[in-house]
Design an enzyme around this catalytic site. Structure first.
Site, PDB file in Angstrom:
ATOM      1  N   LYS A  10      47.840  48.780  60.986  1.00  0.00           N
ATOM      2  CA  LYS A  10      47.335  50.061  60.512  1.00  0.00           C
ATOM      3  C   LYS A  10      47.038  51.016  61.685  1.00  0.00           C
ATOM      4  O   LYS A  10      46.965  50.573  62.835  1.00  0.00           O
ATOM      5  CB  LYS A  10      46.071  49.819  59.662  1.00  0.00           C
ATOM      6  CG  LYS A  10      46.346  49.000  58.391  1.00  0.00           C
ATOM      7  CD  LYS A  10      45.089  48.849  57.532  1.00  0.00           C
ATOM      8  CE  LYS A  10      45.371  48.047  56.264  1.00  0.00           C
ATOM      9  NZ  LYS A  10      44.185  47.972  55.368  1.00  0.00           N
ATOM     10  N   PHE A  58      37.812  54.322  46.747  1.00  0.00           N
ATOM     11  CA  PHE A  58      38.179  54.515  48.149  1.00  0.00           C
ATOM     12  C   PHE A  58      39.633  54.979  48.346  1.00  0.00           C
ATOM     13  O   PHE A  58      40.104  55.098  49.483  1.00  0.00           O
ATOM     14  CB  PHE A  58      37.913  53.231  48.952  1.00  0.00           C
ATOM     15  CG  PHE A  58      38.605  51.994  48.420  1.00  0.00           C
ATOM     16  CD1 PHE A  58      39.945  51.750  48.674  1.00  0.00           C
ATOM     17  CD2 PHE A  58      37.898  51.059  47.669  1.00  0.00           C
ATOM     18  CE1 PHE A  58      40.584  50.612  48.196  1.00  0.00           C
ATOM     19  CE2 PHE A  58      38.528  49.921  47.178  1.00  0.00           C
ATOM     20  CZ  PHE A  58      39.874  49.697  47.443  1.00  0.00           C
ATOM     21  N   ARG A  86      47.942  36.099  55.302  1.00  0.00           N
ATOM     22  CA  ARG A  86      46.610  36.458  54.791  1.00  0.00           C
ATOM     23  C   ARG A  86      45.523  35.648  55.526  1.00  0.00           C
ATOM     24  O   ARG A  86      44.432  36.143  55.795  1.00  0.00           O
ATOM     25  CB  ARG A  86      46.530  36.203  53.282  1.00  0.00           C
ATOM     26  CG  ARG A  86      47.557  36.968  52.452  1.00  0.00           C
ATOM     27  CD  ARG A  86      47.180  38.384  52.145  1.00  0.00           C
ATOM     28  NE  ARG A  86      45.972  38.507  51.359  1.00  0.00           N
ATOM     29  CZ  ARG A  86      45.487  39.680  50.952  1.00  0.00           C
ATOM     30  NH1 ARG A  86      46.115  40.818  51.264  1.00  0.00           N
ATOM     31  NH2 ARG A  86      44.389  39.746  50.247  1.00  0.00           N
ATOM     32  N   THR A  92      39.193  40.941  53.737  1.00  0.00           N
ATOM     33  CA  THR A  92      39.255  42.408  53.754  1.00  0.00           C
ATOM     34  C   THR A  92      38.081  42.993  54.541  1.00  0.00           C
ATOM     35  O   THR A  92      38.261  43.863  55.392  1.00  0.00           O
ATOM     36  CB  THR A  92      39.204  42.950  52.304  1.00  0.00           C
ATOM     37  OG1 THR A  92      40.201  42.284  51.536  1.00  0.00           O
ATOM     38  CG2 THR A  92      39.426  44.451  52.258  1.00  0.00           C
ATOM     39  N   ARG A 103      41.137  40.270  61.690  1.00  0.00           N
ATOM     40  CA  ARG A 103      40.097  41.221  61.293  1.00  0.00           C
ATOM     41  C   ARG A 103      38.741  40.882  61.909  1.00  0.00           C
ATOM     42  O   ARG A 103      37.999  41.786  62.318  1.00  0.00           O
ATOM     43  CB  ARG A 103      40.027  41.298  59.766  1.00  0.00           C
ATOM     44  CG  ARG A 103      41.194  42.102  59.178  1.00  0.00           C
ATOM     45  CD  ARG A 103      41.341  41.913  57.700  1.00  0.00           C
ATOM     46  NE  ARG A 103      42.255  42.882  57.095  1.00  0.00           N
ATOM     47  CZ  ARG A 103      42.689  42.796  55.838  1.00  0.00           C
ATOM     48  NH1 ARG A 103      42.300  41.803  55.056  1.00  0.00           N
ATOM     49  NH2 ARG A 103      43.514  43.699  55.356  1.00  0.00           N
ATOM     50  N   GLU A 127      56.665  46.046  48.332  1.00  0.00           N
ATOM     51  CA  GLU A 127      56.238  46.632  49.603  1.00  0.00           C
ATOM     52  C   GLU A 127      57.352  46.603  50.655  1.00  0.00           C
ATOM     53  O   GLU A 127      57.513  47.554  51.424  1.00  0.00           O
ATOM     54  CB  GLU A 127      54.989  45.911  50.107  1.00  0.00           C
ATOM     55  CG  GLU A 127      53.787  46.177  49.193  1.00  0.00           C
ATOM     56  CD  GLU A 127      52.535  45.405  49.578  1.00  0.00           C
ATOM     57  OE1 GLU A 127      52.563  44.638  50.573  1.00  0.00           O
ATOM     58  OE2 GLU A 127      51.510  45.587  48.890  1.00  0.00           O
TER      59      GLU A 127
HETATM   60  P1  ATP Z   1      45.491  45.068  52.375  1.00  0.00           P
HETATM   61  O1  ATP Z   1      45.995  45.373  50.983  1.00  0.00           O
HETATM   62  O2  ATP Z   1      45.358  46.293  53.251  1.00  0.00           O
HETATM   63  O3  ATP Z   1      46.241  43.955  53.032  1.00  0.00           O
HETATM   64  P2  ATP Z   1      43.401  43.530  51.226  1.00  0.00           P
HETATM   65  O4  ATP Z   1      44.449  43.003  50.294  1.00  0.00           O
HETATM   66  O5  ATP Z   1      42.592  42.558  52.017  1.00  0.00           O
HETATM   67  O6  ATP Z   1      44.019  44.517  52.276  1.00  0.00           O
HETATM   68  P3  ATP Z   1      42.656  45.368  49.124  1.00  0.00           P
HETATM   69  O7  ATP Z   1      41.616  45.011  48.151  1.00  0.00           O
HETATM   70  O8  ATP Z   1      44.097  45.321  48.710  1.00  0.00           O
HETATM   71  O9  ATP Z   1      42.423  44.488  50.441  1.00  0.00           O
HETATM   72  O10 ATP Z   1      42.326  46.831  49.661  1.00  0.00           O
HETATM   73  C1  ATP Z   1      43.295  47.579  50.361  1.00  0.00           C
HETATM   74  C2  ATP Z   1      42.654  48.235  51.548  1.00  0.00           C
HETATM   75  O11 ATP Z   1      41.738  49.211  51.071  1.00  0.00           O
HETATM   76  C3  ATP Z   1      41.809  47.331  52.438  1.00  0.00           C
HETATM   77  O12 ATP Z   1      42.560  46.625  53.398  1.00  0.00           O
HETATM   78  C4  ATP Z   1      40.894  48.328  53.098  1.00  0.00           C
HETATM   79  O13 ATP Z   1      41.575  49.035  54.155  1.00  0.00           O
HETATM   80  C5  ATP Z   1      40.625  49.285  51.964  1.00  0.00           C
HETATM   81  N1  ATP Z   1      39.415  48.900  51.194  1.00  0.00           N
HETATM   82  C6  ATP Z   1      39.275  47.840  50.374  1.00  0.00           C
HETATM   83  N2  ATP Z   1      38.052  47.791  49.838  1.00  0.00           N
HETATM   84  C7  ATP Z   1      37.400  48.866  50.341  1.00  0.00           C
HETATM   85  C8  ATP Z   1      36.090  49.408  50.166  1.00  0.00           C
HETATM   86  N3  ATP Z   1      35.198  48.806  49.371  1.00  0.00           N
HETATM   87  N4  ATP Z   1      35.777  50.526  50.856  1.00  0.00           N
HETATM   88  C9  ATP Z   1      36.677  51.145  51.652  1.00  0.00           C
HETATM   89  N5  ATP Z   1      37.945  50.694  51.850  1.00  0.00           N
HETATM   90  C10 ATP Z   1      38.279  49.580  51.208  1.00  0.00           C
HETATM   91 MG    MG Z   2      45.778  44.266  49.234  1.00  0.00          MG
END
Ligand code: ATP
Ligand code: MG
Length: 139
Positions: A10, A58, A86, A92, A103, A127
């Site tokens: 990112k 968000f 993962r 996350t 992370r 994706e």
């Molecule tokens: P990614 O999809 O980026 O690999 P992830 O699968 O761990 O991450 P998701 O739940 O898909 O998490 O959320 C996508 C992205 O949105 C997160 O990686 C983060 O950058 C952002 N995000 C998730 N939850 C929050 C939150 N509560 N507040 C702000 N940003 C968030």
């Molecule tokens: Mg995700």
């Protein structure tokens, strides 16, 4: 089973100079990089990528962040690479990420969490197709 997944370094990861370190971690786990490029998304392109999150509070902030600077997009290939990536990424929320994960080591914020990784075969297919055509994926 050999599979493929989409990884993104990112904008925060690129800006903080950890591209090489993230790629090193993938390579040292025996993951093959089947495609890679640097892109700078518009907010509309980021919205298309994160369309599954469009109802989340968000969404606006996330897509603004994802279009704030260049990203590195990659297709990773290997045994169980969706789950393995993962695992290497960590949770996350970096505060909950296991020690030694990308992370835990480099993220500064729940949003600015350095990497993205597809979470299932269906999302990986969408994706990878969002960023790469067949000619850009090397066998
Ligand atoms: P990614 O999809 O980026 O690999 P992830 O699968 O761990 O991450 P998701 O739940 O898909 O998490 O959320 C996508 C992205 O949105 C997160 O990686 C983060 O950058 C952002 N995000 C998730 N939850 C929050 C939150 N509560 N507040 C702000 N940003 C968030
Ligand atoms: Mg995700």
């Amino acid at each position: 089973m050999t599979e493929r997944t989409l990884s993104i370094i990112k904008p925060d990861g690129v800006a903080r100079g950890v591209m090489g370190e993230v790629i090193r971690r993938f390579e040292s786990e025996g993951i093959r990089i089947a495609a890679m490029k640097m892109i700078h998304m518009t907010q509309a392109q980021a919205e298309g990528f994160y369309a599954v999150h469009k109802e989340r509070p968000f969404f606006g902030s996330l897509t603004e962040f994802m279009s704030s600077g260049p990203c590195v997009v990659m297709i990773l290939e290997g045994e169980n690479v969706i789950a393995k990536n993962r695992e290497l990424m960590g949770a996350t929320n970096f505060k909950e990420a296991a020690p030694g994960t990308i992370r835990a080591d480099f993220a500064t914020d729940i949003e600015k969490n350095v990497v993205h990784g597809s979470d299932a075969p269906e999302t990986a297919a969408f994706e990878m197709g969002y960023f790469f055509n067949n000619f850009e994926i090397v066998g």
